[in-house]
Design a protein around this motif. Structure first.
Motif, mmCIF file in Angstrom:
data_model
loop_
_atom_site.group_PDB
_atom_site.id
_atom_site.type_symbol
_atom_site.label_atom_id
_atom_site.label_comp_id
_atom_site.label_asym_id
_atom_site.label_seq_id
_atom_site.Cartn_x
_atom_site.Cartn_y
_atom_site.Cartn_z
ATOM 1 N N PRO A 286 0.809 -1.227 0.000
ATOM 2 C CA PRO A 286 0.000 0.000 0.000
ATOM 3 C C PRO A 286 0.840 1.273 0.000
ATOM 4 O O PRO A 286 0.409 2.292 -0.545
ATOM 5 N N PHE A 287 2.047 1.215 0.594
ATOM 6 C CA PHE A 287 2.915 2.398 0.554
ATOM 7 C C PHE A 287 3.327 2.722 -0.878
ATOM 8 O O PHE A 287 3.290 3.885 -1.299
ATOM 9 N N ALA A 288 3.718 1.692 -1.635
ATOM 10 C CA ALA A 288 4.100 1.917 -3.031
ATOM 11 C C ALA A 288 2.911 2.443 -3.833
ATOM 12 O O ALA A 288 3.060 3.348 -4.666
ATOM 13 N N PHE A 289 1.732 1.884 -3.560
ATOM 14 C CA PHE A 289 0.526 2.358 -4.242
ATOM 15 C C PHE A 289 0.251 3.815 -3.891
ATOM 16 O O PHE A 289 -0.090 4.629 -4.765
ATOM 17 N N LEU A 290 0.401 4.164 -2.619
ATOM 18 C CA LEU A 290 0.199 5.550 -2.184
ATOM 19 C C LEU A 290 1.195 6.485 -2.853
ATOM 20 O O LEU A 290 0.832 7.577 -3.306
ATOM 21 N N ALA A 291 2.464 6.056 -2.930
ATOM 22 C CA ALA A 291 3.490 6.901 -3.550
ATOM 23 C C ALA A 291 3.200 7.116 -5.028
ATOM 24 O O ALA A 291 3.304 8.236 -5.533
ATOM 25 N N VAL A 292 2.844 6.039 -5.718
ATOM 26 C CA VAL A 292 2.529 6.163 -7.148
ATOM 27 C C VAL A 292 1.312 7.057 -7.346
ATOM 28 O O VAL A 292 1.291 7.920 -8.241
ATOM 29 N N LEU A 293 0.310 6.871 -6.497
ATOM 30 C CA LEU A 293 -0.919 7.656 -6.634
ATOM 31 C C LEU A 293 -0.667 9.135 -6.353
ATOM 32 O O LEU A 293 -1.079 10.004 -7.130
ATOM 33 N N ALA A 294 0.028 9.425 -5.250
ATOM 34 C CA ALA A 294 0.249 10.819 -4.857
ATOM 35 C C ALA A 294 1.196 11.530 -5.812
ATOM 36 O O ALA A 294 0.860 12.571 -6.396
ATOM 37 N N LEU A 295 2.390 10.969 -5.974
ATOM 38 C CA LEU A 295 3.375 11.615 -6.854
ATOM 39 C C LEU A 295 2.928 11.551 -8.309
ATOM 40 O O LEU A 295 3.115 12.513 -9.070
ATOM 41 N N GLY A 296 2.349 10.412 -8.702
ATOM 42 C CA GLY A 296 1.888 10.277 -10.084
ATOM 43 C C GLY A 296 0.807 11.281 -10.421
ATOM 44 O O GLY A 296 0.825 11.894 -11.500
ATOM 45 N N THR A 297 -0.144 11.473 -9.513
ATOM 46 C CA THR A 297 -1.205 12.452 -9.756
ATOM 47 C C THR A 297 -0.643 13.858 -9.868
ATOM 48 O O THR A 297 -1.029 14.637 -10.762
ATOM 49 N N LEU A 298 0.282 14.190 -8.970
ATOM 50 C CA LEU A 298 0.873 15.531 -8.995
ATOM 51 C C LEU A 298 1.660 15.767 -10.282
ATOM 52 O O LEU A 298 1.500 16.810 -10.941
ATOM 53 N N ILE A 299 2.504 14.811 -10.647
ATOM 54 C CA ILE A 299 3.325 14.971 -11.853
ATOM 55 C C ILE A 299 2.457 14.961 -13.103
ATOM 56 O O ILE A 299 2.670 15.756 -14.036
ATOM 57 N N ALA A 300 1.448 14.085 -13.136
ATOM 58 C CA ALA A 300 0.554 14.043 -14.297
ATOM 59 C C ALA A 300 -0.244 15.337 -14.421
ATOM 60 O O ALA A 300 -0.486 15.828 -15.536
ATOM 61 N N THR A 301 -0.654 15.910 -13.288
ATOM 62 C CA THR A 301 -1.374 17.191 -13.328
ATOM 63 C C THR A 301 -0.480 18.298 -13.870
ATOM 64 O O THR A 301 -0.896 19.087 -14.737
#
Length: 726
Positions: A286-301
């Motif tokens: 879940p930590f890796a999922f959280l990191a991908v979701l948080a950082l991925g959303t920010l970078i994709a935005t």
């Protein structure tokens, strides 16, 4: 004493402790300092105290008892021998242990640091900076050898390649952990010569997205990683640290659940169940999922905003607005990364690792996930989202029109094109790779080397101006140096400056090199000049890191290691992933480098998957072949290891059986048979029971008799000359 002798003399100081009491009441500060002095004296360390800056004291430490220090060196080497790190048993005389072998500066500092910081039950002073009763101990550091530092930097500035003797010098001064970083960077730099030359030729002849370049680059990545594994082994044998990872210092924060007795050594072991730790490690998912979701959303935005402002919006202020996403990402990504790093650290604490090495390795793996996302996700979005699906995705970016609406003069300037009408920027991917492999490297060099130097100079100038102003007003401009003895003044000024410096973390520089290798493995097929940029950067990086250690950081405490740790796993992962991404990019841009033009219509899914499948399996086959080839090559480290093992076994045999145990025995001849000897044999045989075996071996008593019997048998059994002719 010469006026500047303090710049080059350390007055035989081994370590300095900075004791800061600005936020502590006087009674508590005095009691804590008295306890510190008692703890250091108890382990045989001599101390001297001088005043420091900003409510701090400087405690100068050296070995006070040579006998105690020799005993600690002997204990350390015996422990190495028992765990198989050392081949030969140390001399039983502790003084011979120190004088019989070269005691490097790194080993001396390491053992003294162990005396200062190891728990009292292990014979140390138990001083742990900023923890518990030692919260006022700000730092513990050895002093720089400015004479060596000056010669080292001057020597390196005129060299292109480092020799193994140069690495030995680093190891002897700063320990194996830092020496391994320089060894890897030097090895990586030397290996870059071929891809730099081939990349330049590919750029001129083949162009970007060449399958030939992708194949050669993948082969090079595999060879680098596998060859470095052998280099690690050779250096560990050369430096006498092979297997040192097995001698691990237990963490103070480790909480055991039960104690058992080791069936081999008889020692009491504190155990935390591996199954329980594994269940806690599952939280990494879940930590890796959280990191991908948080950082991925920010970078994709940020990526979407940048696409909208640079390629859709066509109104006033565009030249300035295009920097908005860069500013947002520059501000928010480090903040979010810091928050996730805190979560990773807490998760690592919860996993309850037993040793400092295992704790650091687990944390490094978690941090690598964050580095991977922040470093490579922008290029992945461009290569595998913008290029093949740009004309489909961009029309939905009108949500980001809010960022430019205050500046737009008419609604038309904010309208996104209809699906299929948007034309992607074909050079965007290449420009992005060039930014990360050239511009970002230059910016990082400035932030890492130049900016800290400017800050130090500025702070030093500010302190001088503040002292001069105070001197003019109240006559107290000398500050803390007012009580300094003249012959110590320059020395103490330097020590106070070193006490304010940051602590060097070799993991930061290793992470930088691994991330750089990732750009080369994953995306250099986009721009074949990537290795040319990196070989120039790494030549400068080696020397700037040496200068940073000598001038910009406290002298690091030497630590032992037998590899670069979990970063080797990261290198292998990036080499494997590079075989996939390079093949995918070569296929996507196989139409003369133009790419899918923003629509997936020209992409054949089965062909793309087949390309990836064959590329990955080719990688696995090549890796097996390279490993097999390298295993067949003998190396100095393996020869040294075999030699050490042979000498140990030979010494054991000689100690057990005597010095002539390995001598070839002289010729042996039986006694001559006489009448007396035959009568004696007959008498002896009559006294004991004889059977068929004794009868068998008593028929021929000497070699002469066996030879005579054999000759007679040959004479009887050999064919006649006449028959032989027929």
């Amino acid at each position: 004493m010469a006026p500047n002798s303090g710049l080059h003399s350390n007055f035989n100081v081994d370590y300095v402790i900075s004791y800061r009491f600005a936020d502590t009441n006087n009674v508590e500060a005095r009691n804590g300092f008295t306890a510190l002095m008692q703890s250091l004296a108890r382990v045989g360390l001599a101390t001297e105290v001088r005043n420091g800056d900003n409510c701090s004291l400087l405690v100068f430490i050296k070995v006070g008892s040579d006998k105690r220090f020799a005993h600690e060196v002997y204990r350390s080497r015996v422990k190495d021998w028992l765990h198989g790190v050392r081949a030969a048993e140390p001399a039983k005389d502790t003084q011979d242990t120190v004088s019989g072998q070269d005691l490097t500066e790194a080993e001396r500092f390491r053992i003294i640091h162990h005396l200062i910081t190891s728990p009292t039950e292990e014979g140390g002073a138990g001083v742990t900076p900023k923890e518990g009763r030692w919260k006022n101990v700000e730092s513990i550091f050895p002093l720089h050898d400015h004479t060596f530092d000056k010669e080292w930097i001057k020597k390196w500035s005129t060299m292109t390649f480092l020799k193994v003797e140069d690495l030995d010098e680093i190891r002897n001064r700063f320990g194996e952990k830092i020496a391994y970083y320089f060894a890897f960077t030097q090895n990586y730099f030397a290996f870059l010569i071929f891809p730099a030359a081939f990349g330049f030729a590919s750029w001129v002849i083949l162009g970007s997205f060449s399958p030939i370049y992708a194949l050669v680059n993948g082969l090079w990545c595999v060879t680098l990683v596998e060859y470095w594994k052998r280099q690690e082994l050779d250096l560990s044998v050369r430096w006498g640290v092979k297997g040192v990872a097995g001698i691990q210092k237990k963490r103070r924060d480790f909480k055991h659940e039960k104690e058992i007795r080791d069936p081999v050594t008889g020692e009491t072991l504190q155990i935390f169940p591996a199954t329980k730790r594994l269940s806690r490690q599952l939280l990494q998912v879940p930590f890796a999922f959280l990191a991908v979701l948080a950082l991925g959303t920010l970078i994709a935005t940020g990526f979407g905003i940048e696409i909208f402002l640079s390629e859709v919006y066509n109104g006033p202020g565009k030249t300035l607005l295009v920097f908005l996403p860069t500013g947002l990402l520059t501000t928010l990504v480090p903040t979010l990364t810091t928050m996730l790093t805190t979560v990773a650290t807490q998760l690592n604490e919860y996993e309850n690792w037993e040793t400092a090495e295992s704790y650091e390795s687990a944390l490094t793996q978690k941090i690598f996930v964050l580095n991977f996302i922040t470093s490579y996700l922008p290029i992945f979005l461009t290569a595998f989202v913008y290029v093949p699906f740009g004309s489909i995705v961009v029309p939905y970016l009108d949500i980001f029109s809010l960022t430019a609406r205050p500046f737009a003069q008419q609604e038309k300037q904010l309208q996104t094109p209809k699906s299929g009408a948007f034309v992607i920027n074909p050079s965007r991917l290449k420009n992005q790779v060039i930014y990360f492999t050239v511009t970002a490297q230059i910016v990082n060099f400035g932030l890492e080397t130049i900016l800290p130097y400017v800050k130090r100079r500025g702070f030093s100038k500010y302190q001088e101006m503040k002292s001069e102003s105070a001197a003019k007003k109240g006559g107290a401009g000398a500050g803390v140096a007012i009580d300094d003895v003249p012959e110590e003044a320059e020395f103490l000024k330097r020590v106070r400056n070193e006490a304010e410096l940051d602590v060097y973390d070799v993991a930061t520089d290793l992470r930088e090199m691994v991330v750089q290798f990732g750009y080369l493995s994953l995306f250099s097929v986009v721009w074949p000049l990537t290795p040319v940029s990196f070989i120039i950067n790494n030549w400068i990086e080696l020397r700037s890191d040496a200068a940073k250690i000598c001038l910009g950081m406290q002298r690091p405490t030497p630590h032992r290691a037998d590899s670069i740790g979990p970063w080797l796993d990261s290198l292998e992962f990036l080499a494997w992933l590079g075989s996939i991404t390079s093949a995918a990019l070569a296929y996507l841009f196989s139409n003369n480098g133009l790419g899918p033009d923003g629509t997936p219509a020209t992409i054949k899914g089965w062909a793309l998957l087949l390309t990836i499948f064959f590329s990955e399996h080719l990688y696995l086959l090549v890796r097996w072949g390279v490993r097999l080839a390298i295993s067949k090559i003998d190396s100095p480290g393996m020869e040294k290891e075999r030699g050490e093992r042979f000498r140990v076994r030979k010494q054991y045999l000689q100690d057990t059986l005597g010095q002539d145990a390995l001598d070839v025995p002289s010729g042996f001849m039986e006694e001559k048979i006489t009448r007396a000897s035959l009568e004696e044999d007959a008498r002896q045989s009559s006294l004991r029971t004889t059977g068929p075996t004794e009868h068998f071996w008593s028929r021929q008593r000497t070699w002469e008799e066996s030879a005579r019997v054999g000759a007679n048998l040959i004479e009887k059994m050999a064919p006649k000359e006449g028959k032989k002719q027929q």
